[in-house]
Write a protein that holds these residues in place. Structure first.
Motif, mmCIF file in Angstrom:
data_model
loop_
_atom_site.group_PDB
_atom_site.id
_atom_site.type_symbol
_atom_site.label_atom_id
_atom_site.label_comp_id
_atom_site.label_asym_id
_atom_site.label_seq_id
_atom_site.Cartn_x
_atom_site.Cartn_y
_atom_site.Cartn_z
ATOM 1 N N VAL A 16 -42.612 -31.963 50.494
ATOM 2 C CA VAL A 16 -43.982 -32.318 50.134
ATOM 3 C C VAL A 16 -43.921 -33.328 49.002
ATOM 4 O O VAL A 16 -43.330 -33.061 47.951
ATOM 5 C CB VAL A 16 -44.800 -31.082 49.713
ATOM 6 N N LEU A 25 -51.218 -27.318 48.689
ATOM 7 C CA LEU A 25 -50.270 -27.404 49.807
ATOM 8 C C LEU A 25 -49.181 -26.347 49.673
ATOM 9 O O LEU A 25 -48.774 -25.730 50.661
ATOM 10 C CB LEU A 25 -49.651 -28.800 49.870
ATOM 11 N N THR A 36 -39.642 -25.102 51.263
ATOM 12 C CA THR A 36 -40.448 -26.192 50.735
ATOM 13 C C THR A 36 -39.712 -26.912 49.613
ATOM 14 O O THR A 36 -39.157 -26.283 48.709
ATOM 15 C CB THR A 36 -41.790 -25.665 50.201
ATOM 16 N N VAL A 58 -44.368 -34.124 54.282
ATOM 17 C CA VAL A 58 -45.815 -34.088 54.075
ATOM 18 C C VAL A 58 -46.111 -34.923 52.833
ATOM 19 O O VAL A 58 -45.536 -34.679 51.769
ATOM 20 C CB VAL A 58 -46.321 -32.641 53.876
#
Length: 355
Positions: A16, A25, A36, A58
């Motif tokens: 991310v 998020l 993540t 992302v």
């Protein structure tokens, strides 16, 4: 910042990228089956992703971080050319979607972020990434199998050539050195013409079968110590066509090339050769190359009906016959590699043998 790799966790790695910690998020991804990795600068993303490509990227488009520009930059790296990229942006939709598509993004999600929608989209993108990796692995394995198969076929072709060379040597125990010198001269000419290493090597190897048709010539003609009669000379000329017929219908590229050389290495640039009377560039390049190599070696070799010529005299003959017997470009290429030719002859000296 959490940094974990696929190898360590066995989970998909979702990176991310945001100008500041993307709390919304990160919370949306909590409990989702992925690892993540949060990156809080464009510079860090461009530095880290090529070395350790995530499964999905992302990017939050916001003040201080242009997601579309970053996507274009990421797509310039081969490692990230097909990585799924999801852009999260605010806006009415159509403008952002067009910008995302033009930048190379895989998908675009509008704010406010719906947790379930985000997880559904990420699952789809992760499955896409996994499918691509699996396809890449299968393609790599298939390419390795193809390379092995090609190598095996190539090795078998070369074994066939070696066996055919042995067959020629059974008829004439000096043929092996003659064929080796012709091959060496042929590769020198081919390289002098600028042919690729692969093409030059193929012509050189195929040239070792240029006289294979002489297997069908009777010993009383092939090994005759004196001049041939007109009828015997015509019979000797048949070796070019016979060699072609022996080789031409093989599916092997190498043997097809050898058949071409067998058929055309006695053609002349002026059209007065045999068996077809081809002229100039009607003669395949392989035949023109081997014609120079074959005649040169015949001249420097002692035969029962003639002494060996000095190499300088043989070279002068080739130069004098450029444009009549030989392709001038092939002769020029031969002369350009003269030091290599002389070294070859010194390493494999010509000795007396039958015609």
């Amino acid at each position: 910042m959490l940094k974990a790799t696929l190898a360590e966790t066995g989970n998909a790695l979702v990176a991310v990228v945001a100008a500041k910690t993307p709390i919304q998020l990160v919370l949306a991804l909590r409990g989702f089956d992925c690892t993540t990795q949060v990156i809080e600068s464009v510079r860090a993303a461009l530095a880290e992703f090529p070395a350790q490509p995530p499964d999905v990227v992302v990017i939050e488009h916001e003040t201080g971080l242009d997601a579309f520009a970053l996507t274009r930059s990421l797509r310039t790296f081969p490692e990230l050319a097909r990585t799924p990229i999801l852009i999260v942006a605010a806006g009415e939709g159509r403008t952002e979607r067009r910008a995302a598509l033009q930048a190379g993004a895989t998908d675009l999600m509008l704010k406010p972020v719906d947790t379930l929608d985000l997880q559904i989209r990420l699952r789809t993108l992760i499955e896409l990434a996994a499918a691509r990796r699996d396809g890449d692995r299968k393609n790599a394995a298939m390419n390795q199998q193809i390379e092995r198969a090609v190598a095996e076929v190539s090795a078998r072709e070369r074994e066939i050539v070696r066996r055919l060379m042995l067959a020629a040597e059974f008829r004439d125990d000096q043929a092996g050195d003659h064929l080796t010198r012709v091959a060496g001269c042929a590769i020198a000419v081919a390289e002098g013409l600028g042919l690729s290493e692969t093409d030059a090597n193929d012509i050189a190897l195929a040239s070792t079968m240029h006289d294979i048709g002489k297997i069908g010539i009777a010993d009383e003609i092939l090994l005759k110590p004196g001049p041939l009669t007109d009828a015997e000379r015509e019979e000797m000329k048949q070796h070019a066509l016979r060699g072609y017929r022996m080789l031409h219908d093989s599916p092997s590229h190498l043997l097809q090339l050898a058949s071409e050389i067998a058929l055309t290495h006695h053609e002349r640039w002026d059209g007065n050769g045999y068996p077809q009377g081809l002229k100039g560039e009607e003669i395949p390049l392989s035949g023109r190359i081997v014609a120079v190599a074959d005649v040169f070696d015949a001249l420097i070799s002692a035969r029962v009906y003639k002494p060996a010529w000095p190499v300088e005299q043989a070279r002068a003959h080739l130069e004098a016959q450029a444009g009549t017997h030989f392709d001038p470009a092939c002769v020029a290429a031969f002369v350009s590699r003269w030091e290599d030719i002389v070294a070859l002859v010194q390493d494999r000296p010509a000795t007396s043998h039958a015609a």
